[in-house]
Design an enzyme around this catalytic site. Structure first.
Site, mmCIF file in Angstrom:
data_model
loop_
_atom_site.group_PDB
_atom_site.id
_atom_site.type_symbol
_atom_site.label_atom_id
_atom_site.label_comp_id
_atom_site.label_asym_id
_atom_site.label_seq_id
_atom_site.Cartn_x
_atom_site.Cartn_y
_atom_site.Cartn_z
ATOM 1 N N ASP A 1 4.881 -3.554 1.970
ATOM 2 C CA ASP A 1 3.581 -4.183 2.184
ATOM 3 C C ASP A 1 3.794 -5.358 3.120
ATOM 4 O O ASP A 1 4.536 -6.286 2.813
ATOM 5 C CB ASP A 1 2.988 -4.665 0.855
ATOM 6 C CG ASP A 1 1.627 -5.320 1.058
ATOM 7 O OD1 ASP A 1 0.727 -4.644 1.592
ATOM 8 O OD2 ASP A 1 1.478 -6.494 0.699
ATOM 9 N N GLU B 1 1.952 0.858 5.669
ATOM 10 C CA GLU B 1 0.522 1.037 5.870
ATOM 11 C C GLU B 1 0.219 1.051 7.360
ATOM 12 O O GLU B 1 0.849 0.330 8.129
ATOM 13 C CB GLU B 1 -0.236 -0.125 5.231
ATOM 14 C CG GLU B 1 -0.992 0.294 4.004
ATOM 15 C CD GLU B 1 -1.739 -0.870 3.393
ATOM 16 O OE1 GLU B 1 -2.852 -0.644 2.912
ATOM 17 O OE2 GLU B 1 -1.211 -1.990 3.393
ATOM 18 N N ASP C 1 1.268 -8.386 -3.671
ATOM 19 C CA ASP C 1 2.011 -7.691 -2.619
ATOM 20 C C ASP C 1 2.964 -6.637 -3.185
ATOM 21 O O ASP C 1 3.094 -5.550 -2.633
ATOM 22 C CB ASP C 1 2.790 -8.695 -1.762
ATOM 23 C CG ASP C 1 1.855 -9.643 -1.008
ATOM 24 O OD1 ASP C 1 0.673 -9.277 -0.831
ATOM 25 O OD2 ASP C 1 2.307 -10.731 -0.612
#
Ligand SMILES: [Zn+2]
Length: 417
Positions: A191, A275, A356
């Site tokens: 992340d 991501e 996170d």
């Protein structure tokens, strides 16, 4: 696969003058060819072929009074300059037709001598490596090179770069076999954060590189100084050089750090999931400084390149995936969380989450699921995201993975730094 190896070079004053002349000639040839193609288009004629263009803007041009000076430099970099124009056109057409991913590419533009970065490419005909360690460039001479590491094979081309800070570099392209590392079990979700640089699903944290802030403060000071100097003055030119140097320092420091981080991750894990952040969109907003600092796009590119080279996988999770809303323990969707919420408790199972770390775990799970559901099962190493082959930037980064022969030391055969 093609890898790029870059080294600082130190041309003499005479060689710098020859290089400057060659930069100029390559630029004129490029611009003449571009003008000829634009004219052909205007006249409704088909695009001139590469060989015809070459005859027109190099061979025939040399015989005219206005372009006679083209004969004073090596022909190889001039031909490469025309190839660059071909590539620029191909990229444009591929971009228009949708064959090329990423941000849209515009039509090729005329080059200016004020461009911050000047480049010249030499193929095998135009350069040689001397046994005394110097780099011979046709019509330039033997140039001193600082060999920060050795080349693994004979290079097929070299690009000479003059950067805005006034430094010269030689960037070699070398064809090498992929160097797959022994497989490991570990897989990790990442992340990318704002308070820390990144959080990994195994709980480890990559901190923001504070040293970049210091370097950036110096850059801003240099920029302020520049804006106070009178236009066209000698002092302004000096101040501009200072800004360029500060810029180069920030870029080098950031790149070095990113290389170290990505190498470590690729060495320790078999698959990495990230991501698909809209980095360009974010960069335009008020988070601009920290996003640029973080260099997320580069972080991802380096991971992908290293994965391809070392037999690892990088998977991208779609950015609509609500990684910060799902509970990684029970799968409950807890709703959106404003950025300042760093911890939250799952409304269903009651587990307390670090925002996170929870997101990193969700990204890992989603990435693994995507990979299993993909046609043909798990993705082959390095091909999770198809993209145009691009030379991997290596060579001046000592933190890079050690080459074959040095990997016996680590646990499970994985190299240790
Ligand atoms: Zn839960």
């Amino acid at each position: 696969m093609h890898l790029r190896y870059s080294y600082r070079i130190y041309p003499t004053a005479g060689q710098r003058a020859s290089l400057a002349r060659t930069f100029g000639c390559a630029r004129v040839v490029y611009n003449d060819a571009l003008a000829a193609r634009k004219q052909a288009r205007k006249d409704g004629l088909p695009y001139p072929k590469g060989t015809d263009l070459q005859k027109l803007v190099i061979t025939a041009a040399k015989k005219t009074a206005e372009r006679a000076w083209l004969a004073s430099v090596g022909v190889d970099p001039l031909i490469q300059s025309l190839r660059d124009l071909d590539t620029a056109y191909r990229n444009f057409f591929d971009s228009v037709s949708g064959r090329r991913r990423g941000r849209p590419v515009g039509l090729p533009r005329f080059k200016s001598k004020r461009d911050a970065r000047q480049t010249l490419r030499f193929t095998r005909n135009g350069f040689r490596l001397r046994s005394n360690g110097k780099l011979y460039l046709a019509k330039i001479g033997d140039v001193r090179v600082k060999w920060s590491r050795s080349l693994p094979a004979d290079p097929s081309s070299v690009t000479i770069v003059l950067d805005p800070a006034g430094r010269y570099h030689a960037s070699f392209v070398v064809d090498v076999e992929p160097d797959h590392l022994p497989e490991v079990d570990a897989e990790v979700g990442i992340d990318l954060g704002l308070t820390t640089y990144a959080v990994l699903s195994d709980g480890s944290v990559i901190d923001n590189p504070r040293f970049l802030r210091t370097a950036e403060r110096k850059l801003k000071a240099a920029q302020r100084e520049l804006s106070r100097k009178a236009k066209g003055s000698k002092n302004r030119a000096k101040a501009r050089r200072k800004v360029a140097k500060a810029h180069a320092k920030v870029a080098d420091t950031r790149m070095d750090w990113l290389h170290k981080q990505t190498t470590k991750i690729i060495r320790e894990t078999q698959a990495v999931y990230l991501e698909d952040l809209n980095v360009r969109g974010l960069a335009r907003g008020r988070l601009a400084t920290s996003v640029h600092d973080a260099g997320w796009a580069t972080f991802r590119r380096l991971l992908e390149e290293k994965a391809a080279r070392f037999g690892r996988t990088v998977g991208i999770v779609h950015r609509a995936f609500p990684s910060s809303q799902l509970c990684s323990e029970c799968g409950h969707r807890d709703g959106p969380k404003p950025l300042h919420v760093r911890e939250w408790t799952c409304g269903a199972c009651g587990v307390l989450h670090d925002r996170d770390l929870n997101a990193a775990r969700n990204i890992l799970a989603a990435g693994q699921a995507d990979r299993l559901n993909a046609p043909g099962g798990p993705a082959r190493p390095g091909v999770a995201i198809p993209r145009r082959a691009r030379p991997v930037e290596r060579g001046t980064h000592l933190g890079d993975l050690p080459r074959t022969g040095t990997r016996a030391a680590g646990a499970g055969g994985i190299p240790v730094p």
